[in-house]
Design a protein around this motif. Structure first.
Motif, PDB file in Angstrom:
ATOM      1  N   GLY A  54      -4.193  -4.890 -22.294  1.00  0.00           N
ATOM      2  CA  GLY A  54      -4.029  -3.541 -22.249  1.00  0.00           C
ATOM      3  C   GLY A  54      -3.393  -2.850 -23.552  1.00  0.00           C
ATOM      4  N   GLU A  55      -2.160  -3.342 -23.622  1.00  0.00           N
ATOM      5  CA  GLU A  55      -1.410  -2.934 -24.828  1.00  0.00           C
ATOM      6  C   GLU A  55      -2.066  -3.221 -26.223  1.00  0.00           C
ATOM      7  OE1 GLU A  55       1.331  -1.105 -24.716  1.00  0.00           O
ATOM      8  OE2 GLU A  55       0.824  -0.873 -22.856  1.00  0.00           O
ATOM      9  N   TYR A  56      -2.442  -4.474 -26.189  1.00  0.00           N
ATOM     10  CA  TYR A  56      -2.928  -4.948 -27.660  1.00  0.00           C
ATOM     11  C   TYR A  56      -4.135  -3.923 -28.075  1.00  0.00           C
ATOM     12  CZ  TYR A  56      -4.879  -7.922 -31.458  1.00  0.00           C
ATOM     13  OH  TYR A  56      -5.232  -8.313 -32.608  1.00  0.00           O
ATOM     14  N   TYR A  57      -5.186  -3.895 -27.360  1.00  0.00           N
ATOM     15  CA  TYR A  57      -6.480  -2.968 -27.713  1.00  0.00           C
ATOM     16  C   TYR A  57      -6.282  -1.637 -27.835  1.00  0.00           C
ATOM     17  CZ  TYR A  57      -8.693  -7.424 -27.950  1.00  0.00           C
ATOM     18  OH  TYR A  57      -9.053  -8.778 -28.503  1.00  0.00           O
ATOM     19  N   PHE A  58      -4.853  -0.914 -27.735  1.00  0.00           N
ATOM     20  CA  PHE A  58      -4.732   0.225 -28.117  1.00  0.00           C
ATOM     21  C   PHE A  58      -3.999   0.384 -29.319  1.00  0.00           C
ATOM     22  CE2 PHE A  58      -2.343   4.303 -28.039  1.00  0.00           C
ATOM     23  CZ  PHE A  58      -3.474   5.215 -27.636  1.00  0.00           C
ATOM     24  N   GLY A  59      -4.463   0.172 -30.594  1.00  0.00           N
ATOM     25  CA  GLY A  59      -4.098   0.433 -32.004  1.00  0.00           C
ATOM     26  C   GLY A  59      -4.062  -0.898 -32.383  1.00  0.00           C
ATOM     27  N   ASN A  60      -4.536  -1.867 -31.824  1.00  0.00           N
ATOM     28  CA  ASN A  60      -4.760  -3.129 -32.675  1.00  0.00           C
ATOM     29  C   ASN A  60      -6.447  -3.597 -32.521  1.00  0.00           C
ATOM     30  OD1 ASN A  60      -1.898  -3.561 -33.486  1.00  0.00           O
ATOM     31  ND2 ASN A  60      -1.585  -3.867 -30.984  1.00  0.00           N
ATOM     32  N   MET A  61      -6.704  -4.170 -33.459  1.00  0.00           N
ATOM     33  CA  MET A  61      -8.199  -5.000 -33.278  1.00  0.00           C
ATOM     34  C   MET A  61      -8.142  -6.339 -33.939  1.00  0.00           C
ATOM     35  SD  MET A  61     -10.940  -4.306 -31.955  1.00  0.00           S
ATOM     36  CE  MET A  61     -10.615  -2.650 -31.559  1.00  0.00           C
ATOM     37  N   HIS A  94     -21.392  -5.180 -28.497  1.00  0.00           N
ATOM     38  CA  HIS A  94     -20.478  -4.667 -27.938  1.00  0.00           C
ATOM     39  C   HIS A  94     -20.187  -3.135 -28.578  1.00  0.00           C
ATOM     40  CE1 HIS A  94     -16.404  -4.592 -26.106  1.00  0.00           C
ATOM     41  NE2 HIS A  94     -15.861  -4.117 -27.159  1.00  0.00           N
ATOM     42  N   CYS A  95     -19.417  -2.307 -28.006  1.00  0.00           N
ATOM     43  CA  CYS A  95     -19.078  -0.900 -28.696  1.00  0.00           C
ATOM     44  C   CYS A  95     -17.783  -0.578 -28.410  1.00  0.00           C
ATOM     45  CB  CYS A  95     -19.903   0.221 -27.781  1.00  0.00           C
ATOM     46  SG  CYS A  95     -20.122   1.790 -28.410  1.00  0.00           S
ATOM     47  N   TRP A  96     -17.118  -0.015 -29.256  1.00  0.00           N
ATOM     48  CA  TRP A  96     -15.586   0.242 -28.860  1.00  0.00           C
ATOM     49  C   TRP A  96     -15.255   1.639 -29.820  1.00  0.00           C
ATOM     50  CZ3 TRP A  96     -17.507  -3.211 -31.921  1.00  0.00           C
ATOM     51  CH2 TRP A  96     -17.372  -3.500 -33.210  1.00  0.00           C
ATOM     52  N   VAL A 133      -9.324   1.554 -30.896  1.00  0.00           N
ATOM     53  CA  VAL A 133      -9.079   1.268 -29.367  1.00  0.00           C
ATOM     54  C   VAL A 133     -10.269   0.777 -28.785  1.00  0.00           C
ATOM     55  CG1 VAL A 133      -8.944   2.759 -27.184  1.00  0.00           C
ATOM     56  CG2 VAL A 133      -7.793   3.710 -29.543  1.00  0.00           C
ATOM     57  N   ASP A 134     -10.103  -0.450 -28.052  1.00  0.00           N
ATOM     58  CA  ASP A 134     -11.192  -0.902 -27.331  1.00  0.00           C
ATOM     59  C   ASP A 134     -10.813  -0.943 -25.814  1.00  0.00           C
ATOM     60  OD1 ASP A 134     -13.078  -2.650 -26.153  1.00  0.00           O
ATOM     61  OD2 ASP A 134     -13.223  -4.067 -27.882  1.00  0.00           O
ATOM     62  N   LEU A 135     -11.212   0.021 -25.240  1.00  0.00           N
ATOM     63  CA  LEU A 135     -11.096  -0.012 -23.591  1.00  0.00           C
ATOM     64  C   LEU A 135     -11.532  -1.038 -22.881  1.00  0.00           C
ATOM     65  CD1 LEU A 135     -11.228   3.831 -22.744  1.00  0.00           C
ATOM     66  CD2 LEU A 135      -9.718   2.225 -21.647  1.00  0.00           C
ATOM     67  N   SER A 136     -12.902  -1.480 -23.241  1.00  0.00           N
ATOM     68  CA  SER A 136     -13.522  -2.501 -22.467  1.00  0.00           C
ATOM     69  C   SER A 136     -12.637  -3.785 -22.638  1.00  0.00           C
ATOM     70  CB  SER A 136     -15.019  -2.983 -23.092  1.00  0.00           C
ATOM     71  OG  SER A 136     -15.763  -1.652 -23.039  1.00  0.00           O
ATOM     72  N   PHE A 137     -12.155  -4.241 -23.707  1.00  0.00           N
ATOM     73  CA  PHE A 137     -11.307  -5.327 -23.786  1.00  0.00           C
ATOM     74  C   PHE A 137      -9.835  -5.117 -22.951  1.00  0.00           C
ATOM     75  CE2 PHE A 137     -14.280  -7.134 -26.419  1.00  0.00           C
ATOM     76  CZ  PHE A 137     -14.099  -8.431 -26.514  1.00  0.00           C
TER      77      PHE A 137
END
Length: 554
Positions: A488-495, A453-455, A468-472
């Motif tokens: 969409g909301e979670y993977y902008f700022g959270n991991m 994977h890549c993020w 940030v994980d755009l793919s997820f």
């Protein structure tokens, strides 16, 4: 039934009772009541008879012996120098003995056992690192001592000055330890991209690492740890927390096979090590086979093949690592996210310009980024506009594309894999002056299977790295991966703690051979420039790298 009630019942009976018998009953009642009262008084408070060790260090096992502790801990606890020892530190608890691991940076002070009946009488404990040593002829044999930190409060990335003594004339393997909000752990300054500015025996200038929190700072040298010195971390742009720790045991391996009868010469192999960061603070190799040429390099483990004669002759190389990963929960005050300082622009220059993986200077990228962000100046808001645009306009494909595929195909074809999404997002961010980096590694699903994977991460002033994980966010879901209400909301700022990084940006490895033949592995679990190298006259061979295999999760 009480003795008093028994006595009343006795009075009601018709049987004659002699005065002597009556008097005996009264005496018995008084004696038993007194004994019960004394026993009740004894149980009011715990009693400490001994503490071992009375002088100890962090993480050392402390044994407290005495009485009245209670058969189970329940709401009871131990207090050391006013610090309430949390549940995770206790090894065992019984009525006469308590065993616990001494918390990190506990200071000298009184030890008490606190139960529902109150506090015990205290005993004294001393932290070994705080005990002054007598002057020795060899000054370097003494532990470090901090006398001042300037400024007393700073943000991640800021430069601070630590003054004191016995730091050592050079850093060597020494480090600076900062408090963090992770349970029972610290974050070393060496995790910062550019940690050291100056190191002398009485003064250190170091940058506050990402993940540091208000608490204390300690200097660690080969002679020991200094005392914890109070220090505040200010993140005016927001806050970040590390939770849900997971520990993975992961095995990586490769096979080299001779394809001809003649002897196969030396081949140098570079096995990636996991990247270290605030959310992935430790990665230790427990088993490396065969012995590595270099096994203590932070970037990779270096193997070299032995002589191999005969077609089909094979050698296997492997390493097992234990990796600690935390989930990251971020909250940014978007209206308070400051612009980059001149120092940040200088330090993170490589994250603001194009490279071989991130085409930030491509005209298509530059024009598209300008169209999306318009006149917006706030870095956080620009990153969010780019994130929302890509989610709304590009489609994610689950399978990985050919390693040599151009990530800019995503803009033309409107679809691509996780590498395309992360490369284009980093390029768009950099082209509009938002520092961004690609992370490559694996994601572990609920069945323990790993997926390449890549993020991304972006850098925000007075905050640190923001995941940030755009793919997820676009809906990529591996088998039995934990479901969330809004990806969409979670993977902008959270991991989540299922992401394991092997590289943060391109990992450049310099060749060790002249006139060599090299092997690259694009779109793999580590973004390094070199995986194998051999002489050009080398006999033919084949290599097979297995993707990381998860052998344990804790």
């Amino acid at each position: 039934m009480s003795l008093f009630k028994s006595y009343k019942r006795l009075l009601r009976t018709k049987a004659s009772v002699r005065f002597g018998s009556f008097f005996s009953i009264v005496i018995l009642y008084v004696v038993v009541s007194s004994l019960l009262g004394m026993e009740s008084l004894k149980k009011k408070k715990a009693v400490i008879s001994s503490i071992t060790p009375a002088i100890g260090s962090s993480e050392e096992l402390m044994t407290i012996r005495g009485s009245g502790f209670g058969d189970e801990q329940e709401e009871s606890y131990v207090s050391i120098a006013g610090f309430r020892v949390t549940s995770s530190h206790y090894v065992s608890w019984s009525d006469e003995e308590i065993k616990l691991n001494i918390p990190y940076n506990v200071q000298d002070g009184l030890v008490k056992v606190v139960t529902r009946r109150g506090e015990s009488e205290p005993s004294f404990f001393a932290n070994r690192s705080n005990i002054p040593e007598s002057v020795r002829s060899d000054l370097q044999s003494r532990i470090p001592l901090i006398t001042a930190i300037e400024p007393e409060t700073a943000s991640p990335g800021d430069l601070i000055t630590i003054k004191g003594s016995n730091f050592g004339v050079s850093r060597l393997s020494s480090d600076i330890l900062f408090s963090t909000d992770r349970l029972d752990s610290v974050v070393p300054a060496s995790l910062c991209e550019y940690p050291w500015n100056y190191w002398r025996d009485n003064e250190i200038r170091v940058r506050v690492p990402d993940g540091a929190a208000t608490g204390v700072i300690a200097v660690r040298t080969a002679k020991g740890d200094s005392q914890g010195y109070p220090f505040g971390v200010s993140t005016s742009a927001g806050n970040k927390h590390y939770v849900d720790r997971k520990i993975y045991v992961i095995k990586t391996s490769l096979d080299i096979e001779n394809e001809k009868e003649e002897s196969l010469g030396e081949i140098t192999l570079y096995m990636p090590r996991p990247a270290l960061s605030a959310s992935q603070p430790s990665a230790e190799y427990k088993e490396v086979k065969p012995d590595a040429l270099i096994d203590n390099d932070r970037g990779e483990i270096v193997f070299r093949t032995r002589e191999m004669s005969g077609k089909g002759n094979k050698q296997t190389f492997s390493a097992s690592s234990v990796i600690t990963v935390y989930s990251v929960e971020s909250h940014v005050y978007d209206n308070k996210s400051p612009a980059y300082s001149s120092e940040t622009l200088s330090l993170y220059k490589s994250c603001l310009q194009a490279d071989s993986n991130v085409p930030a200077d491509d005209k298509t990228v530059v024009d598209l980024a300008a169209k999306i962000v318009g006149k917006e100046k706030n870095c956080y808001k620009k990153a969010r506009l780019l994130f929302d645009y890509m989610r709304g306009n590009y489609k994610l494909q689950d399978s990985l594309r050919n390693g040599m595929a151009d990530p800019l195909d995503l803009i033309k074809r409107k679809s691509g894999d996780c590498f395309d999404f992360s490369a284009v997002y980093a390029a768009l961010c950099r082209s509009c002056s938002v520092a961004a980096v690609q992370l490559t590694g694996i994601v572990v699903d609920e069945k323990g299977k790993s997926h390449i994977h890549c993020w991304n991460e972006i850098y925000l002033e007075d905050f640190g790295w923001f995941p940030v994980d755009l793919s997820f966010a676009c809906g990529l879901k591996y088998n039995d991966f934990p479901s969330r209400e809004d990806y969409g909301e979670y993977y902008f700022g959270n991991m989540d703690s299922h992401h394991i990084a092997y590289s943060r940006g391109e990992k450049v490895i310099k060749s060790s051979m002249a006139n060599n033949r090299i092997v690259r592995r694009p779109r793999s679990w580590c973004m390094q420039t070199l995986w194998e190298e051999s002489a050009t006259a080398q006999s033919s061979y084949s290599s097979y790298w297995t993707d990381p295999i998860v052998t344990g999760i804790y």
